[in-house]
Every structure is written in C-alpha cells, then in structure tokens.
Scaffold this motif. Structure first.
Motif, PDB file in Angstrom:
ATOM      1  N   TYR A 104     -50.596  32.438 -28.229  1.00  0.00           N
ATOM      2  CA  TYR A 104     -50.214  31.915 -29.538  1.00  0.00           C
ATOM      3  C   TYR A 104     -49.263  30.735 -29.369  1.00  0.00           C
ATOM      4  CZ  TYR A 104     -51.999  35.922 -32.196  1.00  0.00           C
ATOM      5  OH  TYR A 104     -52.809  36.870 -32.784  1.00  0.00           O
ATOM      6  N   ARG A 105     -49.407  29.753 -30.225  1.00  0.00           N
ATOM      7  CA  ARG A 105     -48.410  28.698 -30.301  1.00  0.00           C
ATOM      8  C   ARG A 105     -47.150  29.243 -30.973  1.00  0.00           C
ATOM      9  NH1 ARG A 105     -53.067  25.627 -30.099  1.00  0.00           N
ATOM     10  NH2 ARG A 105     -52.814  23.668 -28.943  1.00  0.00           N
ATOM     11  N   ARG A 106     -46.041  28.582 -30.705  1.00  0.00           N
ATOM     12  CA  ARG A 106     -44.760  29.050 -31.231  1.00  0.00           C
ATOM     13  C   ARG A 106     -44.360  28.172 -32.416  1.00  0.00           C
ATOM     14  NH1 ARG A 106     -41.329  30.122 -25.820  1.00  0.00           N
ATOM     15  NH2 ARG A 106     -39.777  30.857 -27.328  1.00  0.00           N
ATOM     16  N   TRP A 107     -45.016  28.447 -33.538  1.00  0.00           N
ATOM     17  CA  TRP A 107     -44.778  27.673 -34.749  1.00  0.00           C
ATOM     18  C   TRP A 107     -43.375  27.954 -35.286  1.00  0.00           C
ATOM     19  CZ3 TRP A 107     -49.163  24.781 -35.874  1.00  0.00           C
ATOM     20  CH2 TRP A 107     -50.377  25.241 -35.349  1.00  0.00           C
ATOM     21  N   THR A 108     -43.034  27.285 -36.364  1.00  0.00           N
ATOM     22  CA  THR A 108     -41.728  27.489 -36.981  1.00  0.00           C
ATOM     23  C   THR A 108     -41.607  28.906 -37.546  1.00  0.00           C
ATOM     24  OG1 THR A 108     -40.173  26.562 -38.593  1.00  0.00           O
ATOM     25  CG2 THR A 108     -42.480  26.682 -39.258  1.00  0.00           C
ATOM     26  N   GLU A 109     -40.372  29.363 -37.746  1.00  0.00           N
ATOM     27  CA  GLU A 109     -40.118  30.735 -38.179  1.00  0.00           C
ATOM     28  C   GLU A 109     -40.715  31.026 -39.553  1.00  0.00           C
ATOM     29  OE1 GLU A 109     -36.363  33.668 -39.363  1.00  0.00           O
ATOM     30  OE2 GLU A 109     -35.981  31.794 -38.290  1.00  0.00           O
ATOM     31  N   THR A 110     -41.400  32.157 -39.632  1.00  0.00           N
ATOM     32  CA  THR A 110     -41.891  32.674 -40.909  1.00  0.00           C
ATOM     33  C   THR A 110     -41.406  34.101 -41.158  1.00  0.00           C
ATOM     34  OG1 THR A 110     -43.934  33.490 -39.873  1.00  0.00           O
ATOM     35  CG2 THR A 110     -43.992  31.260 -40.805  1.00  0.00           C
ATOM     36  N   HIS A 111     -41.135  34.844 -40.099  1.00  0.00           N
ATOM     37  CA  HIS A 111     -40.730  36.234 -40.182  1.00  0.00           C
ATOM     38  C   HIS A 111     -39.717  36.498 -39.070  1.00  0.00           C
ATOM     39  CE1 HIS A 111     -44.752  35.847 -41.935  1.00  0.00           C
ATOM     40  NE2 HIS A 111     -44.472  36.895 -42.693  1.00  0.00           N
ATOM     41  N   TYR A 112     -39.366  37.771 -38.867  1.00  0.00           N
ATOM     42  CA  TYR A 112     -38.420  38.084 -37.796  1.00  0.00           C
ATOM     43  C   TYR A 112     -38.597  39.524 -37.342  1.00  0.00           C
ATOM     44  CZ  TYR A 112     -35.515  40.537 -41.244  1.00  0.00           C
ATOM     45  OH  TYR A 112     -35.058  41.406 -42.203  1.00  0.00           O
ATOM     46  N   VAL A 113     -37.960  39.818 -36.219  1.00  0.00           N
ATOM     47  CA  VAL A 113     -37.912  41.168 -35.648  1.00  0.00           C
ATOM     48  C   VAL A 113     -36.455  41.479 -35.332  1.00  0.00           C
ATOM     49  CG1 VAL A 113     -38.457  42.519 -33.583  1.00  0.00           C
ATOM     50  CG2 VAL A 113     -40.240  41.162 -34.670  1.00  0.00           C
ATOM     51  N   ILE A 114     -36.043  42.714 -35.552  1.00  0.00           N
ATOM     52  CA  ILE A 114     -34.746  43.175 -35.059  1.00  0.00           C
ATOM     53  C   ILE A 114     -34.951  43.728 -33.662  1.00  0.00           C
ATOM     54  CG2 ILE A 114     -32.867  44.835 -35.348  1.00  0.00           C
ATOM     55  CD1 ILE A 114     -32.805  42.585 -37.399  1.00  0.00           C
TER      56      ILE A 114
END
Length: 479
Positions: A104-114
């Motif tokens: 996967y490409r590392r696009w701009t942030e859309t979500h997150y993980v703790i």
C-alpha cells in the motif's frame, strides 16, 4: 441478597474486562447502580497483566472506530492512554502494509490506531469506569448461573471467594465473560432457548514477543504489517510489529493450519523471514528481544445468535461472549466498544427494566459484531483445512471483488479511504458498493504497483544498520 437500590434499576455486569467495563460505562447514566462481578481475585490498579487474560500478551490494535467509541463512552480515556505512553498512529501513512495485492502507498492520514499493550488499554478504561459514582466491582466471584425463567432473568447465582453461594438480584444482567461464556448452558438451565452457533476456524496460532525499539524508533514509528494471501492455497502467515508504551515493539507472528510459528525463541525471527516478505524480520534483526515467546491458539471465529433467539427479558450478551473473532484482524475490541455504545443508545430511549429492552439491545449490539464477523470469515473460509461452512460461489465473488479493491487501493486514494473506513469500523461494508468505489474498481490501478516497501529515509536508515542477529528461514518459504 435482596435489591439494595430502592426500587430503581440495578444492572449486574459479568466480567471486568474490556467489554464488561465498557458495558458498565454505557449503563451507568441509566440505572441506580452497576455492579461488575469479576472472577479474578483482584483487578490491577496499574497497566499490569490480568491472571485470566491469556491473550493479553499478544499484539492488539484498537482501530479508530473502536477508540472513538471508547472516548464517546468515557471522555478523556484517549488522553489517559497517550500520557501513559500509548501511540496514536495515523493510518494509512503510519502503516507499512503488504497486502495480498502488494504494498500500500502511504497516503495522508484518514484514520488512526491506538498502539498500546492490552494491559494499558484495559487499565485506562478501568480508571474511567471506576471513577463513576454508581459503579462498583466485586472480585473473586464465580458465576454459577442465572436466576429466573424462560420469560425473564432476575439475577445471578454466584460463589464468593469463601465458596459461599449467593443470589444477586438485578433488573438487567449483561454477560461479558468472553470466549469462555457459559451463557447457552445458563439459559438452558432456566428453560431458555437454544442459541444457534456458527464456528469458522482457520486454525490460527499466535506467537508473540516484545522487543526493545531500536535507537531512533521509539516515537513516530509505523506499524509494519505483512498480510497473508487467502487465495494462495498456502497457510496464511502474518507478521505484525506495533509500537507500544515503554519504548517497546509488540510483535505477533501467526499462521493458519500447516504453517504455525514455534514457541522456540531461536526460531522466532526465522519464521518472520519466511512470510510473504521479510521486512518485519529485517527490523527485528536490529532490535533486542525482551522476554519469552508466548503462544496462543484459541482463535476460532465463533458466533452465537442471541439476537435471533427468543431470549428472556433482562439478559444481554456483549463482546466475545456473543461473537469472538480471529484476532489477526484486530476487530474484537472495536466491535465490543461499538456494541457498548449501541447498548447505551438503546438505554437512552428504552428503560433498562422494560420488557423489550434486552431484545432491542441485543439486536443493536449484533450489528457491529456482524460486520466484523463477515470481514473475518470472508477471509478465513479460504484457508486450507478451515473448519466451517466452505465458501460459496457468492463468497468467492465477494473475495475477488475485495482483492480487486486491494489492488486498486495501491494507486487510488478514494478506494484506500473506503477500505480503511471499513477496516477501522467507522463505516459499514456497504460503502464498498458505493458508485464511486465500483467505478474505481472497474477502472483499476491509477498508479503502478510498488516494487519495494514504501519506507521513509529514517526507516531505511534503521535497515542500513548492521543486524544484531542473522537468521535463516527454516521450513517456511515466501508465498
């Protein structure tokens, strides 16, 4: 024991873990008292392991859908986690992920993980729940059975630490005792319904270990995730590295039947080198292991259809007690958290002691659990030796479409966002059938496949260091 709440509703929650404490948070504004009954002799007042949580040593990811649900139930919990050392990892730019279709490409942030240990996640929630004035916990209590009949549950029978039998009355009982729940047996004993159960078991076994993060990687470091390919006809081997508190990496290696990792520490990194790409092994070779390898194998997907049974009033089942999932997809905690918010929403519009409350709540809880179930079994059914209903023609068509989406996502930000909406449990899977997503899938790649991991200069610099150890693959080959 008679009711002590002056005629106002009392809720009793069975289990003081992740799902149970969130259930208490959901119900606390709507009842006079919530009592959590926990079998452990004590619950830690620090981020320490629990005696009866064998999966606690393994890598956990709390997706943004689940984390948002926790924050909604217990405002300030995210801050508690982060102050204690947890990481808020942006997605997809904070993940180096090798999908069945490629990098996967590392696009701009859309979500997150703790990124945190399970011990820290549970502790942060426990702090918030125990601060609620009408919630109390009793530890060292074993649940013997339900009290009531086929029409209504009126409490639970317990054994206390001194092995004395006691009946605790309740207007609502919530079972959050996890995979070991005896709810079907308890219901049978009071003349309740038989509950349909479905099992899909790919035979996944986990081997996990902590590593000290190498110099320069303790903050702002990505998740490394080498996924399996269920279409390959080979065992589904996975390697995952997640940054957690205390300058550590939580590492889990896993496989379906026929390719299990070993508990032997000397073979641990060799297994990581034998999955579909050796990137995780390359990073581990430059980090110092901490402690022993811990193995866990109770990973079957198990769904109990309480929401379709003629359940007695006053009894609800939440979390793994109703739907337990293969942990490789990291959806168990998020599904339970979203289920707890659903429980709260029903309590806002229907009195907890009303005859129809439990049925409404069970259906609401089942919706996010069903979404997570379909994501898991839609993959696990395809692995060699999987136990359960084999994939149908429709399952195969759906799997082909998901693979097409994964491939398209490598070069299409809109598809990445839709897939991540579903993976993080922030939107239902139906978004993958939206017109724009369908058109993108039909059009295919807009950018070429990546031929190597999309590493930043800082990440590559770690790999440029001399390894601390060298390992050779033993019995595994790249799939």
């Amino acid at each position: 024991m008679s009711k002590q709440h002056g005629g106002s509703p009392r809720a009793v929650v069975l289990g003081g873990g992740f799902a149970g404490t969130l259930a208490a948070a959901a119900l606390a504004p709507h009842v006079q008292e919530v009592v959590i009954l926990e079998r452990d002799e004590a619950l830690p007042d620090t981020p320490a392991p629990r005696a009866r949580l064998p999966q606690g040593a393994h890598t956990h990811m709390l997706w943004s859908g689940g984390a948002d649900a926790v924050e909604n139930l217990l405002p300030g919990t995210t801050g508690t986690w982060l102050k204690a050392g947890a990481h808020r990892i942006p997605i997809p730019n904070g993940m180096v992920s090798y999908s069945p279709a490629g990098w996967y490409r590392r696009w701009t942030e859309t979500h997150y993980v703790i990124g945190a240990s399970r011990d820290l996640i549970d502790w942060g929630i426990r702090l918030g729940v125990l601060a609620l004035p009408n919630v109390r916990v009793r530890t060292g209590v074993k649940i013997v059975g339900l009290v009531g009949d086929r029409s209504r549950v009126t409490g639970v029978q317990v054994l206390d630490a001194a092995r004395r039998t006691e009946v605790m009355d309740a207007d609502l009982v919530v079972d959050a005792t996890g995979r070991d729940s005896k709810a079907p047996q308890w219901l049978e004993e009071i003349g309740g319904p038989a509950v349909r159960e479905t099992v899909v078991d790919a035979g996944v076994l986990y081997a996990s270990r902590r590593y000290g993060a190498p110099e320069g990687t303790k903050t702002d470091w990505p998740i490394v995730h080498i996924q399996a390919d269920p279409r390959s006809g080979k065992p589904g081997q996975v390697a995952t590295i997640v940054p957690i508190e205390d300058g550590q990496w939580s590492v889990s290696l896993s496989s379906t039947q026929g390719g299990h990792p070993s508990a032997d520490a000397n073979l641990y990194e060799a297994f990581a080198r034998g999955v579909r790409h050796p990137l995780a092994a390359d990073f581990l070779a430059r980090a110092e292991p901490i402690g022993d390898v811990v193995v866990y194998g109770r990973t079957a997907n198990r769904r109990r259809r309480f929401e379709t049974a003629r359940m007695p009033a006053g009894f609800v089942v939440l979390g793994d007690a109703a739907t337990s999932l293969n942990p490789v997809y990291a959806h168990g905690m998020s599904a339970a958290a979203i289920g707890a918010t659903a429980l709260r929403e029903v309590a806002r519009t229907c009195a907890v002691d009303a005859p129809r409350f439990a049925a409404k709540a069970q259906k609401a809880i089942a919706r996010p659990a069903t979404a997570a179930w379909l994501l898991a079994v839609g993959q696990d059914r395809f692995y060699p030796g999987a136990i359960g209903k084999p994939p149908t023609f429709a399952d195969r068509l759906a799997a082909r479409y998901v693979h097409r989406l994964n491939q398209t996502a490598i070069g299409d930000f809109g598809v990445v966002q839709a897939l991540t909406d579903v993976m993080t449990m922030q939107k239902p899977a139906s978004v993958l059938a939206a017109p724009g997503v369908l058109i993108s899938a039909a059009r295919g790649l807009r950018k070429p496949l990546l031929v190597s991991p999309p590493l930043t200069p800082r990440e590559q610099h770690v790999l440029d260091r001399d390894p601390l150890r060298t390992e050779e693959p033993t019995g595994s080959s790249h799939q």
